[in-house]
Motif scaffolding. Structure first.
Motif, PDB file in Angstrom:
ATOM      1  N   PHE A 186      40.374  31.553  30.680  1.00  0.00           N
ATOM      2  CA  PHE A 186      40.213  32.176  31.997  1.00  0.00           C
ATOM      3  C   PHE A 186      41.136  31.487  33.010  1.00  0.00           C
ATOM      4  CE2 PHE A 186      38.135  32.838  36.107  1.00  0.00           C
ATOM      5  CZ  PHE A 186      37.701  34.149  36.034  1.00  0.00           C
ATOM      6  N   LYS A 230      45.121  33.879  32.800  1.00  0.00           N
ATOM      7  CA  LYS A 230      45.542  33.937  34.218  1.00  0.00           C
ATOM      8  C   LYS A 230      44.490  34.504  35.155  1.00  0.00           C
ATOM      9  CE  LYS A 230      50.395  34.295  32.953  1.00  0.00           C
ATOM     10  NZ  LYS A 230      51.570  35.124  32.836  1.00  0.00           N
ATOM     11  N   TYR A 270      32.963  49.004  35.317  1.00  0.00           N
ATOM     12  CA  TYR A 270      33.812  47.998  35.949  1.00  0.00           C
ATOM     13  C   TYR A 270      35.054  48.619  36.591  1.00  0.00           C
ATOM     14  CZ  TYR A 270      30.730  44.933  33.397  1.00  0.00           C
ATOM     15  OH  TYR A 270      29.605  44.307  32.924  1.00  0.00           O
ATOM     16  N   LEU A 309      32.759  44.714  29.370  1.00  0.00           N
ATOM     17  CA  LEU A 309      33.660  43.602  29.688  1.00  0.00           C
ATOM     18  C   LEU A 309      34.764  43.498  28.646  1.00  0.00           C
ATOM     19  CD1 LEU A 309      31.007  41.040  30.951  1.00  0.00           C
ATOM     20  CD2 LEU A 309      32.777  42.179  32.323  1.00  0.00           C
ATOM     21  N   TYR A 337      43.491  44.130  30.504  1.00  0.00           N
ATOM     22  CA  TYR A 337      44.353  43.071  31.057  1.00  0.00           C
ATOM     23  C   TYR A 337      45.353  42.596  30.018  1.00  0.00           C
ATOM     24  CZ  TYR A 337      41.663  42.080  35.367  1.00  0.00           C
ATOM     25  OH  TYR A 337      41.078  42.143  36.604  1.00  0.00           O
ATOM     26  N   LEU A 376      49.238  39.742  27.822  1.00  0.00           N
ATOM     27  CA  LEU A 376      48.816  38.339  27.841  1.00  0.00           C
ATOM     28  C   LEU A 376      48.907  37.681  26.466  1.00  0.00           C
ATOM     29  CD1 LEU A 376      45.655  38.707  30.159  1.00  0.00           C
ATOM     30  CD2 LEU A 376      47.906  37.803  30.809  1.00  0.00           C
TER      31      LEU A 376
HETATM   32  C1  HEC Z   1      46.343  39.799  39.909  1.00  0.00           C
HETATM   33  C2  HEC Z   1      44.975  39.525  40.240  1.00  0.00           C
HETATM   34  C3  HEC Z   1      43.975  39.571  39.099  1.00  0.00           C
HETATM   35  C4  HEC Z   1      44.009  38.897  37.896  1.00  0.00           C
HETATM   36  C5  HEC Z   1      45.096  37.977  37.372  1.00  0.00           C
HETATM   37  C6  HEC Z   1      42.796  39.247  37.209  1.00  0.00           C
HETATM   38  N1  HEC Z   1      42.055  40.091  37.960  1.00  0.00           N
HETATM   39 FE1  HEC Z   1      40.264  40.908  37.478  1.00  0.00          FE
HETATM   40  N2  HEC Z   1      40.350  42.121  39.081  1.00  0.00           N
HETATM   41  C7  HEC Z   1      41.354  42.132  40.026  1.00  0.00           C
HETATM   42  C8  HEC Z   1      41.213  43.274  40.877  1.00  0.00           C
HETATM   43  C9  HEC Z   1      42.116  43.647  42.044  1.00  0.00           C
HETATM   44  C10 HEC Z   1      40.126  44.011  40.382  1.00  0.00           C
HETATM   45  C11 HEC Z   1      39.655  45.389  40.887  1.00  0.00           C
HETATM   46  C12 HEC Z   1      40.656  46.403  40.356  1.00  0.00           C
HETATM   47  C13 HEC Z   1      40.322  47.837  40.622  1.00  0.00           C
HETATM   48  O1  HEC Z   1      39.159  48.149  40.835  1.00  0.00           O
HETATM   49  O2  HEC Z   1      41.238  48.677  40.593  1.00  0.00           O
HETATM   50  C14 HEC Z   1      39.588  43.245  39.264  1.00  0.00           C
HETATM   51  C15 HEC Z   1      38.453  43.607  38.536  1.00  0.00           C
HETATM   52  C16 HEC Z   1      37.915  42.841  37.515  1.00  0.00           C
HETATM   53  C17 HEC Z   1      36.643  43.105  36.874  1.00  0.00           C
HETATM   54  C18 HEC Z   1      35.675  44.210  37.247  1.00  0.00           C
HETATM   55  C19 HEC Z   1      34.586  43.672  38.150  1.00  0.00           C
HETATM   56  C20 HEC Z   1      33.721  44.720  38.750  1.00  0.00           C
HETATM   57  O3  HEC Z   1      32.725  44.342  39.367  1.00  0.00           O
HETATM   58  O4  HEC Z   1      34.017  45.913  38.645  1.00  0.00           O
HETATM   59  C21 HEC Z   1      36.480  42.154  35.895  1.00  0.00           C
HETATM   60  C22 HEC Z   1      35.311  42.018  34.942  1.00  0.00           C
HETATM   61  C23 HEC Z   1      37.667  41.313  35.918  1.00  0.00           C
HETATM   62  N3  HEC Z   1      38.493  41.747  36.934  1.00  0.00           N
HETATM   63  C24 HEC Z   1      37.887  40.240  35.076  1.00  0.00           C
HETATM   64  C25 HEC Z   1      39.121  39.595  34.976  1.00  0.00           C
HETATM   65  C26 HEC Z   1      39.507  38.733  33.872  1.00  0.00           C
HETATM   66  C27 HEC Z   1      38.591  38.363  32.725  1.00  0.00           C
HETATM   67  C28 HEC Z   1      40.798  38.370  34.093  1.00  0.00           C
HETATM   68  C29 HEC Z   1      41.700  37.569  33.195  1.00  0.00           C
HETATM   69  C30 HEC Z   1      41.900  38.121  31.859  1.00  0.00           C
HETATM   70  C31 HEC Z   1      41.214  38.971  35.354  1.00  0.00           C
HETATM   71  N4  HEC Z   1      40.167  39.703  35.844  1.00  0.00           N
HETATM   72  C32 HEC Z   1      42.456  38.776  35.949  1.00  0.00           C
HETATM   73  C33 HEC Z   1      42.328  41.163  40.149  1.00  0.00           C
HETATM   74  C34 HEC Z   1      42.740  40.331  39.117  1.00  0.00           C
END
Ligand code: HEC
Ligand code: HEC
Length: 387
Positions: free
Chosen positions: A217, A222, A309, A318, A325, A364
């Motif tokens: 993580f 990342k 999500y 999840l 990702y 990744l």
């Molecule tokens: C560049 C920034 C960024 C990174 C790096 C990132 N996230 Fe996110 N994450 C977001 C954003 C922005 C959203 C919402 C996206 C959308 O709804 O379009 C999100 C949404 C999520 C959600 C959904 C949560 C919900 O309540 O709906 C999960 C679970 C999550 N990310 C897990 C991860 C994990 C695990 C990783 C690494 C593998 C990761 N994220 C890497 C920015 C990031």
């Protein structure tokens, strides 16, 4: 006094004591916020509280499995009306700053909602400002005016508490917003009682798999670049390229959405455009959504319960979102699906293809065991763990 009456009196006193002990953990302002949050009378027609879309047993997000598994969007108090997004958690939102542009990082930070439109610019607190919205939103609780909401509160059985907390009649509605925000920030809604929290305090150990997931993580995956501890968000915005959710009922509501199926959720960019900013400001933000907290992402009442999500709930587990990702830019793209299926080996086009984040995700190189380990770590973020 007969023995029986004595017994009853004792039991009664005990219960009263217990009641005081429980409510005693909240301040009067938080207690008022709790009453407001769960009050089903504060909608028109009556029947819908904040909790209808932000249920405690799922971490204060959408509490109905069948909705999460299908349309994702929750109906309003008028059941034929739907908003356009997934309810994010109402917990752990209280640390989001007032929306501002961080010129050093070149990022918008803060505010509330997926698009930041509850900025905090008016009340100095985005969470309190947000809480004033749903009561009046025709697609949510649908009250005609702030005065109508205040009248209902004045006629409620917690009127005395309200008058104790809200002393200035000209600021009643603002006081309502602030009380709800206080409750959402309280130890009851945002308690920091996950396995991860106890591990931080040295009171439990993570399993080797959870530990490995945490390392991924923060490292190869990342994730921590955006989902920074302790709230697991840095309150910034990004476009991950999440595909459209074709089941979103908003596509079929001409009264609220004249664009119909052509509607695109432009997130932060759309808000900045409607707020009157120049194209040079809002165009780079089109398609960006608020980074949500990951606390309680895995919290559910039973293993078969489905959570959705991302902003439109496209992902149903999840595993699916972590796989996205990992592989967004590796797997081929499919034509837009009529129904999003789990276990997919290709991804439909992003809902918004501009401003896509390509530096921190998409390819990744995680193995499926590494994906599993990240999911195992995410499961340590659920409140209510007993060490
Ligand atoms: C560049 C920034 C960024 C990174 C790096 C990132 N996230 Fe996110 N994450 C977001 C954003 C922005 C959203 C919402 C996206 C959308 O709804 O379009 C999100 C949404 C999520 C959600 C959904 C949560 C919900 O309540 O709906 C999960 C679970 C999550 N990310 C897990 C991860 C994990 C695990 C990783 C690494 C593998 C990761 N994220 C890497 C920015 C990031
Ligand atoms: C009909 C369902 C529904 C009801 C009722 C509802 N919400 Fe929400 N809530 C949502 C949706 C959907 C969003 C996201 C909307 C968006 O981003 O445009 C949201 C967003 C939020 C957020 C923002 C969280 C964040 O991190 O940005 C908070 C806090 C919140 N709601 C609290 C409340 C409170 C307090 C009430 C009652 C006064 C309430 N909600 C009533 C559906 C609902």
């Amino acid at each position: 006094m007969s023995k029986r009456v004595l017994l009853y009196t004792l039991v009664l006193v005990l219960f009263m004591g217990l009641g005081i002990a429980i409510s005693g953990t909240l301040t009067p302002q938080e207690q008022l916020g709790k009453q407001l949050f769960f009050d089903k009378n504060l909608s028109d027609p009556v029947g819908q509280a904040c909790a209808a879309c932000h249920g405690p047993n799922v971490g204060y997000t959408g509490p109905k499995s069948i909705i999460n598994a299908t349309i994702v969007v929750y109906p309003g108090a008028v059941h034929t009306r739907f908003g356009n997004r997934k309810p994010p958690a109402a917990a752990y939102a209280g640390d989001s700053p007032i929306l501002y542009y961080d010129a050093v990082q070149g990022l918008w930070v803060g505010g509330m909602f997926w698009d930041g439109r509850a900025t905090g610019w008016f009340l100095g607190d985005p969470l309190a400002e947000q809480a004033q919205g749903p009561f009046l939103n025709p697609l949510e609780q649908n009250n005609a005016s702030p005065e109508v909401v205040v009248e209902k509160v004045l006629a409620s059985n917690y009127q005395a508490l309200f008058l104790q907390v809200c002393t200035d009649a000209s600021l009643y509605y603002e006081c309502i917003g602030r009380a709800i925000a206080a409750y959402e920030r309280s130890k009851e809604v945002s308690p920091y009682t996950s396995k991860y929290d106890y591990w931080l305090k040295g009171q439990v150990v993570l399993t080797p798999k959870e530990q490995w997931g945490l390392a991924l993580f923060e490292g190869k995956g990342k994730c921590a670049a955006c989902h920074a501890a302790p709230v697991f968000t840095d309150f910034s915005y990004d476009n991950l390229g999440v595909p459209k959710n074709p089941l979103n009922p908003f596509y079929y509501e001409p009264e609220w959405n004249p664009a119909g199926k052509a509607w695109v959720d432009t997130g932060l960019g759309g808000f900045l455009e409607s707020a009157g900013y120049d194209p040079a400001i809002y165009e780079p933000e089109r398609g960006k959504m608020k980074v949500p907290t990951l606390r309680n992402v895995a919290k559910k009442p039973n293993p078969l319960f489905v959570k959705a999500y991302a902003h439109n709930g496209y992902f149903k587990s999840l595993h699916e979102i972590v796989h996205f990702y990992n592989t967004r830019d590796v797997l081929g793209s499919c034509s837009a699906k009529k129904f999003p299926l789990p276990g997919i080996n290709c991804w439909p086009q992003p809902e918004v293809s501009e401003n896509l984040n390509v530096s921190e995700m998409g390819n990744l190189g995680l193995s499926s065991m590494e994906e599993d380990a990240i999911v195992a770590f995410l499961k340590t973020l659920s409140d209510g763990y007993t060490p």
